[in-house]
Motif scaffolding. Structure first.
Motif, mmCIF file in Angstrom:
data_model
loop_
_atom_site.group_PDB
_atom_site.id
_atom_site.type_symbol
_atom_site.label_atom_id
_atom_site.label_comp_id
_atom_site.label_asym_id
_atom_site.label_seq_id
_atom_site.Cartn_x
_atom_site.Cartn_y
_atom_site.Cartn_z
ATOM 1 N N ARG A 1 -6.836 8.620 -10.862
ATOM 2 C CA ARG A 1 -6.040 7.656 -11.736
ATOM 3 C C ARG A 1 -6.870 6.369 -12.382
ATOM 4 N NH1 ARG A 1 -2.159 11.157 -13.179
ATOM 5 N NH2 ARG A 1 -1.491 12.304 -11.233
ATOM 6 N N LYS B 1 3.726 1.749 -1.358
ATOM 7 C CA LYS B 1 4.299 1.744 -2.649
ATOM 8 C C LYS B 1 3.370 2.511 -3.490
ATOM 9 C CE LYS B 1 7.873 -1.486 -3.255
ATOM 10 N NZ LYS B 1 8.097 -3.018 -3.586
ATOM 11 N N ILE B 2 2.002 2.194 -3.487
ATOM 12 C CA ILE B 2 1.017 2.548 -4.445
ATOM 13 C C ILE B 2 0.666 4.035 -4.016
ATOM 14 C CG2 ILE B 2 -1.547 2.712 -4.990
ATOM 15 C CD1 ILE B 2 -1.313 -0.123 -4.697
ATOM 16 N N LEU B 3 0.798 4.438 -2.734
ATOM 17 C CA LEU B 3 0.703 5.881 -2.263
ATOM 18 C C LEU B 3 1.767 6.827 -2.688
ATOM 19 C CD1 LEU B 3 -0.484 5.245 1.929
ATOM 20 C CD2 LEU B 3 -1.805 5.951 -0.149
ATOM 21 N N ASN C 1 -5.619 -0.696 -2.876
ATOM 22 C CA ASN C 1 -5.323 0.512 -2.301
ATOM 23 C C ASN C 1 -6.507 1.276 -1.590
ATOM 24 O OD1 ASN C 1 -4.097 3.695 -2.640
ATOM 25 N ND2 ASN C 1 -3.132 2.127 -1.258
ATOM 26 N N ARG D 1 -5.048 -3.448 -8.571
ATOM 27 C CA ARG D 1 -4.139 -2.975 -7.848
ATOM 28 C C ARG D 1 -4.546 -1.665 -6.832
ATOM 29 N NH1 ARG D 1 1.181 -0.537 -9.087
ATOM 30 N NH2 ARG D 1 2.167 -0.759 -7.136
ATOM 31 N N LEU D 2 -5.017 -0.779 -7.778
ATOM 32 C CA LEU D 2 -5.522 0.603 -7.179
ATOM 33 C C LEU D 2 -6.695 0.323 -6.502
ATOM 34 C CD1 LEU D 2 -5.027 2.779 -10.305
ATOM 35 C CD2 LEU D 2 -3.684 3.131 -8.170
ATOM 36 N N GLU E 1 -6.566 10.867 -4.892
ATOM 37 C CA GLU E 1 -5.683 10.568 -6.173
ATOM 38 C C GLU E 1 -5.776 9.214 -6.864
ATOM 39 O OE1 GLU E 1 -3.407 12.964 -7.365
ATOM 40 O OE2 GLU E 1 -4.019 14.274 -5.665
ATOM 41 N N ASN F 1 0.785 -1.105 -0.044
ATOM 42 C CA ASN F 1 0.060 0.108 -0.180
ATOM 43 C C ASN F 1 0.823 1.278 -0.200
ATOM 44 O OD1 ASN F 1 -2.826 -0.442 0.126
ATOM 45 N ND2 ASN F 1 -2.469 -1.923 1.549
ATOM 46 N N ASP G 1 -8.006 -0.815 1.400
ATOM 47 C CA ASP G 1 -6.991 -0.825 2.566
ATOM 48 C C ASP G 1 -6.743 0.603 3.110
ATOM 49 O OD1 ASP G 1 -4.898 -3.695 1.548
ATOM 50 O OD2 ASP G 1 -6.859 -3.515 2.673
ATOM 51 N N ALA G 2 -6.505 1.463 2.328
ATOM 52 C CA ALA G 2 -6.030 2.728 2.865
ATOM 53 C C ALA G 2 -6.760 3.923 2.975
ATOM 54 C CB ALA G 2 -4.600 3.330 1.876
ATOM 55 N N LEU H 1 -5.271 10.735 0.305
ATOM 56 C CA LEU H 1 -4.548 10.334 -0.683
ATOM 57 C C LEU H 1 -5.462 9.369 -1.741
ATOM 58 C CD1 LEU H 1 -1.970 11.443 -2.216
ATOM 59 C CD2 LEU H 1 -0.637 9.904 -0.707
ATOM 60 N N GLU I 1 3.605 6.260 -5.508
ATOM 61 C CA GLU I 1 3.125 6.324 -6.878
ATOM 62 C C GLU I 1 2.099 7.395 -7.107
ATOM 63 O OE1 GLU I 1 2.129 2.208 -7.883
ATOM 64 O OE2 GLU I 1 4.112 1.782 -8.156
ATOM 65 N N LEU I 2 1.300 7.297 -6.375
ATOM 66 C CA LEU I 2 0.233 8.337 -6.362
ATOM 67 C C LEU I 2 0.715 9.863 -6.439
ATOM 68 C CD1 LEU I 2 -2.829 6.533 -4.920
ATOM 69 C CD2 LEU I 2 -2.590 7.185 -7.307
#
Lengths: 150, 240, 624
Positions: C493, B87-89, C520, C516-517, C489, B85, C523-524, C485, B91-92
């Motif tokens: 995307r 990593k994706i943050l 995220n 994948r996004l 974001e 996660n 989870d986040a 975020l 990347e964003l």
């Protein structure tokens, strides 16, 4: 204008928590939120101007720019979308020569989108000022605009 | 005291502490972007995410800056799920602020190369929307000269009406706290300019050394707030 | 003429029952009453004009002492508006217009004769149904909540009291203790109707036990799911039922301060609940010393400002405090620290409206309705490509098929069913293979969707699933508060990727990247807007992968929706050369050739706006 803002704030007992409702009443009077009115409200409610600006720009109901005489709201809720609401919006934008969120230069029309007015059975729905028009089709758009131009 | 495990280490933490505080107290590093010890935790960047497992086996990801320590909690700051996660943050963030060093550094640390989006969609914003400037101005300084305007992808830090921040006292807290140094302040002669908020201030001249050391507006504000005698700041702090 | 009932303050349970008796006695059950639906949906059918026309004609014929006209709330059969029922016979008319008024009075009111063309006729069997309860749309429903809308004028507290209103409040205040009320609600199995599905009794209990004063009770009427308008109809049509639930809840929790938060896009609901609060206060059913019990509750109405996120409990509370609708982490629940940091109990409109039912009839009765995990009824807004669009109230456990086909009358235009979307932007798309799924909180979640607030959008073969996924992401991008975020974001995307796909610019790696996004987001994200934003994408990828592949690999939109991938063409055999489309085209892309000869469509100029397809009733404009 200051007197009107005072009256509105007094109506809500100067309750900071009612800021959104206070801003709505101010907007109803002027058809948008004039800067002067927000500065007065900031003073009366003891809320920093930056925070009032933050609230005024966060909520879609508010406009800091004067709006047209007629407010056209095309519903883009799911039920309306599924019945082709996008095409209604495109047709209106094309005919008026403006994008959603803008006002025509003669101040006649403001075109906006709204995310569901709860009339889903009648979709696609367009609300012009206080009138709800159901079962819109692209061919009805131009005649409808003509009616309001008179 | 509360007993919990972080990355396999048994630690004791005071009730009311956050996981982030407990970890740092024990030398365990968790990356953050929007966190600042001088401000209330905000929970916006999500970079400080950790994976926690409760006594009953249930697990979830939480922001360590806000989550309070709990008896028997098992915390992982670098599990597979956390790292994926994070990593994706990054990347964003890179896709939004491709030129900012603080993001590039974080990316390098995590082994993130470039964001997986079309090149024409990569942006070069300077602001990472951590809102530390806004929060400092509100919580620490107390003038709320700037705020977060709009919402969603249009969100931006702004002075009211995108014009002058009339309530600003020129203290520069926002400038100092910004992780990307994107708020530009310039002291030229006897004037201070903070360009982003279109403000300028007359700087006070020290009676003794003659240096222009702080905006008059800021000194007036502090004098009033702290009930100091007038003329208290006629001498700068160095000369006092 | 309305009987003017006492508007004095009632200060005892007996006083309430006395008023109820006198209102019932004062009403002649054989007096003709024309009850006309004036829900906002019917406004678009000029129901107010109809009400005025009836009143005028009855006045003109001096029938006022024999005939009452009542403007009621939403009846739910929105497809067939304007609707009315003539009591005491219960004759149900649909698609009524102002021109029909004289005939209705002459035939039905004065002579009891039924006007066939105004009666509902099944489109296939042609069978006529004179009474509302027999109409197939209504027959399969269990309208415990919405049913009362038929009988009352929402701006009349006397109507509500007359049909039994506030009896539950009397019972709760004078026969039960707060703990007993909470137990009753817990045992009923009532779960939140706003989408969260959290056990209501448990939430009340946590708030009751939390430390801090004052405590708040809040009604969430910020119904933001596009396509859902259940709460609107309840709040417009029977605001007292919601208020009664709130007072009972406040008493059980120990709260003396309440808020009703209504979307500003619902002005009629705002007006009706404001009026209802004032009337309830005048009657001693709200405010100080309710019914002389010693318990007080003050309720204020607050309007939303046009932000979907304010349907989220912490964002709603921020808005109530005059701040922007930014949610906060819920590691500490709002029942502990909510509005102004105090213990707050927030429930949805429909949840509150269920409370008087439970108190009046008992948890035993209530828990017999529904499934093991989901008790009671649920109101759904059945909309989209279905024949009978409207509001449907069914016991939990009814299958999607029964709702869409048994009640909804199947797909309009005899097209093929493709998908039903439940749960709004937080929900997912359900394919035909799962139509026998029962509506139940847990069953819907298991397949990747959710009950949500009750929106049920039906799609057919002409809807593109990739376009639908994109639609929801666009909605969420606009409604995201922008604080965290992954949502701000990440959704941006994902929307870029989906837009590219619908324009024929999809890349092979896009599907994996979307997944994948999505992970995220789940989870986040800070709140459930972000946390559930991936559901539309994940379910369309899971159940309609072939459509994605067609768009990405073949640059083709099988449903014929995505503009860059389709073209319009004239079906020569069907075109009579009438030229209607020529006039309708904004780009002059169609040329008239000659009468009886098909028109010519210039692909270069065509912007696929759809005006020609809409105006041509012969289907001569095709899509490929």
């Amino acid at each position: 204008m200051a007197a009107r803002v005072e009256a509105i704030v007094a109506k809500f007992d100067g309750d900071k928590g009612q800021l959104v409702s206070i801003l709505q009443d101010i907007q109803e009077e002027h058809r948008y939120l004039p800067r002067e009115a927000l500065e007065k409200a900031s003073q009366l409610l003891n809320i920093p101007l930056s925070q009032i600006y933050s609230v005024a720009t966060f909520f879609r109901a508010f406009s800091l720019e004067p709006r047209g005489r007629h407010l056209i709201k095309v519903c883009l809720g799911t039920a309306c979308h599924v019945r082709g609401a996008n095409r209604i919006l495109e047709r209106a934008a094309l005919d008026l020569g403006i994008e959603a969120g803008q006002t025509t230069s003669d101040m006649a029309f403001t075109l906006e989108t709204v995310n569901c007015v709860g009339c889903c059975a009648l979709g696609p729905v367009v609300v012009v000022d206080d009138t709800t028009l159901g079962q819109m089709t692209t061919d009805k758009v131009v005649p409808m605009l003509e009616r309001y131009r008179q | 005291m509360v007993n919990l495990t972080i990355d396999g280490r048994q630690i004791k933490a005071r009730e009311g502490m956050t996981l982030l505080q407990a970890a740092r107290e024990h030398g365990i590093d968790i990356p953050t972007l929007c966190h600042n010890d001088a401000l209330e935790p905000y929970g916006a960047c999500r970079v400080c995410l950790v994976e926690i497992t409760y006594k009953n086996g249930r697990n979830r990801l939480v922001t360590s800056c806000l989550y309070p320590v709990e008896e028997g909690l098992s915390v992982s700051t670098n599990s597979e799920r956390v790292t994926a996660n994070r990593k994706i943050l990054v990347e964003l963030l890179l896709a939004r602020c491709s030129g900012e060093k603080v993001i590039q550094d974080l990316a390098r640390k995590l082994g993130v190369e470039s964001p997986p989006f079309r090149p024409e969609y990569i942006e070069r914003n300077a602001c990472i929307l951590c809102a530390q400037c806004v929060r400092a101005c509100q919580e620490v300084v107390g003038v709320s000269a700037i705020s977060l305007a709009n919402r969603g992808v249009s969100r931006e830090v702004a002075p009211p009406f995108l014009e002058t921040a009339t309530a600003c006292i020129g203290c520069g807290s926002c400038v100092y706290i910004c992780p990307t140094q994107c708020i530009k302040m310039e002291d030229v002669g006897d004037t201070r300019f903070i360009h982003n908020w279109s403000v300028e201030f007359k700087l006070k001249k020290c009676k003794v050394c003659g240096n222009h050391f702080a905006p008059e507006a800021q000194l007036e504000y502090i004098t009033a707030k702290a009930n100091l005698p007038p003329g208290f700041f006629d001498t700068c702090t160095t000369c006092r | 003429m309305r009987v003017k009932a006492t508007t004095g303050l009632i200060n005892s349970r007996q006083g309430l029952e006395d008023l109820r008796r006198s209102l019932t006695a004062g009403r002649d059950p054989n007096k003709t009453c024309i009850a006309i639906c004036t829900g906002t949906g019917c406004h678009a059918y000029d129901c107010m004009g109809l009400v005025a026309a009836f009143r005028e004609e009855i006045g003109r014929q001096q029938l006022g002492d024999r005939v009452d006209v009542t403007a009621t709330g939403c009846r739910g059969f929105c497809e067939r508006g304007a609707l009315l029922t003539i009591y005491p016979q219960g004759i149900f008319y649909q698609r009524v217009k102002s021109e029909d008024v004289k005939e209705v009075i002459a035939e039905t009111v004065l002579q009891g004769k039924v006007i066939d063309r105004l009666v509902y006729a099944d489109p296939h069997s042609k069978e006529h149904f004179v009474h509302q309860e027999d109409v197939p749309f209504y027959r399969k429903q269990q309208r415990l909540l919405l049913g009362n809308n038929n009988r009352i004028d929402p701006t009349s507290i006397e109507d509500y009291i007359r049909i039994g209103g506030y009896a539950a409040l009397g019972k709760a205040l004078f026969e039960m203790s707060p703990e007993q009320i909470i137990d009753e609600v817990k045992e009923s199995g009532l779960r939140g109707r706003g989408g969260g599905g959290f056990p209501t009794g448990r939430k009340w209990e946590s708030t009751r036990h939390a430390e801090g004063q004052p405590k708040y009770v809040i009604c969430n009427c910020d119904e933001g799911d596009p396509g859902a308008y259940m709460d609107r109809s309840l709040m417009e049509g029977n605001p007292h039922s919601v208020l009664e639930g709130m007072v009972i809840g406040a008493y059980a929790i120990g709260s003396e301060s309440g808020y009703v938060y209504v979307r500003h896009e619902y002005p009629l609901a705002v007006a009706n609940v404001t009026k209802a609060i004032r009337q309830a206060e005048e009657h001693g059913l709200l405010g100080e010393n309710i019914l002389g019990s010693g318990f007080s509750l003050k309720v204020k109405v607050s309007r939303g400002g046009g932000a979907f996120i304010c349907g989220e409990s912490t964002a709603l509370m921020a808005s109530l405090e005059g701040r922007v609708g930014e949610p906060r982490a819920k590691y500490v629940h709002t029942s502990e620290k909510g509005l102004y940091g105090k213990p707050s109990n927030l429930n949805n409109v429909e949840t509150w409206a269920n409370v008087p039912l439970i108190i009046n009839n008992g948890s035993g009765w209530y828990s017999q309705i529904g499934t093991a995990g989901s008790k009671g009824t649920k109101i759904f807004s059945l909309v989209g490509k279905v024949n009978n669009t409207g509001l449907v109230e069914v016991p939990m456990g009814t299958t999607l098929r029964e709702i869409i086909y048994g009640i909804g009358g199947g797909i309009r235009g005899d097209k093929r069913f493709k998908s039903v979307q439940t749960g709004g932007p937080s929900g997912g798309f359900i394919p035909e293979s799962m139509l026998d799924l029962p509506v139940d909180f847990d069953e819907l979640t298991k397949v990747g969707s959710m009950m949500g607030s009750g929106g049920m959008i039906v799609m057919d073969e002409d809807n593109c699933m990739v376009d639908m996924a994109r639609y929801f992401l666009k909605f969420l991008e606009e409604e995201s508060c922008g604080k965290c975020l992954p949502c701000r974001e990440g959704i941006k995307r994902m929307l870029q990727i989906l837009t590219d796909i619908t324009r024929g610019r999809g890349r092979d790696e896009d599907m994996a990247l979307l997944e994948r996004l999505s992970g995220n987001l789940v989870d986040a994200s800070l709140c459930a807007l972000g946390g559930t934003a991936a559901n539309p994408i994940l379910t369309t990828i899971q159940y309609y992968r072939d459509e994605y592949v067609a768009h990405i690999r073949d640059k083709r939109c099988p449903a014929g929706v995505c503009k860059e991938l389709i073209s319009y063409f004239i079906i020569d055999e069907k075109c009579p050369g009438c030229g209607l489309c020529v006039k309708a085209c904004p780009k002059e892309a169609i040329t008239f050739v000659a009468k009886k000869k098909p028109v010519l469509l210039d692909q270069e100029r065509c912007i696929k706006c759809g005006a020609c397809r809409d105006i041509c009733k012969l289907g001569a404009v095709g899509v490929k």
